[in-house]
Design a protein around this motif. Sequence first.
Motif, mmCIF file in Angstrom:
data_model
loop_
_atom_site.group_PDB
_atom_site.id
_atom_site.type_symbol
_atom_site.label_atom_id
_atom_site.label_comp_id
_atom_site.label_asym_id
_atom_site.label_seq_id
_atom_site.Cartn_x
_atom_site.Cartn_y
_atom_site.Cartn_z
ATOM 1 N N MET A 1 0.838 -1.172 0.000
ATOM 2 C CA MET A 1 0.000 0.000 0.000
ATOM 3 C C MET A 1 0.892 1.248 0.000
ATOM 4 N N HIS A 2 0.479 2.272 -0.729
ATOM 5 C CA HIS A 2 1.224 3.524 -0.810
ATOM 6 C C HIS A 2 0.885 4.425 0.377
ATOM 7 N N GLU A 3 1.900 5.130 0.840
ATOM 8 C CA GLU A 3 1.676 6.101 1.906
ATOM 9 C C GLU A 3 1.535 7.475 1.278
ATOM 10 N N PHE A 4 0.446 8.140 1.550
ATOM 11 C CA PHE A 4 0.191 9.461 1.000
ATOM 12 C C PHE A 4 0.552 10.522 2.021
ATOM 13 N N LYS A 5 1.020 11.655 1.521
ATOM 14 C CA LYS A 5 1.251 12.821 2.368
ATOM 15 C C LYS A 5 0.161 13.816 2.012
ATOM 16 N N ARG A 6 -0.353 14.493 3.012
ATOM 17 C CA ARG A 6 -1.454 15.427 2.792
ATOM 18 C C ARG A 6 -1.321 16.576 3.773
#
Length: 111
Positions: A1-6
Amino acid sequence: MHEFKRGSLTDPLPAAAADEHVTPLMHAGGARIERIVSHGQASPPGFWYDQDRDEWVLVVSGRGVLAFADGRRETLEPGDWICLPAGCRHRVEETHSPTVWLAVHLPRADT
C-alpha cells in the motif's frame, strides 16, 4: 500500500514572528517544495538572493512585492506565480500579513 502525504497550505497558519516561517513540504528528485508564511517581512536593506537553481513561486494568499537588481519590481497577488532563474538577483521588498507563498526549488541544471 502507498503512503500518501497530505496537508493544507493555509490552515493552520503560524503566528506572526520576527522571521518568515518556512515549512518544508516535499523533497524528491533534487527538487524542494516549501510553504513560506510572511507577516510583513522584507529582505534586509542591501540583501539580494542569488540562488544556484531556478525557483518557481506562487502567492497563495496575501500580497508580495519582489525587487530585482535590474530595477524591476513585480507585485504578486493570490494566484500569481513567477519563475526566478538561477542567478537572478532579487529580494522581497514588501509583504502583507499574512502572505502564503508556495516555493518550488528546481534541481540544478548541472545535476
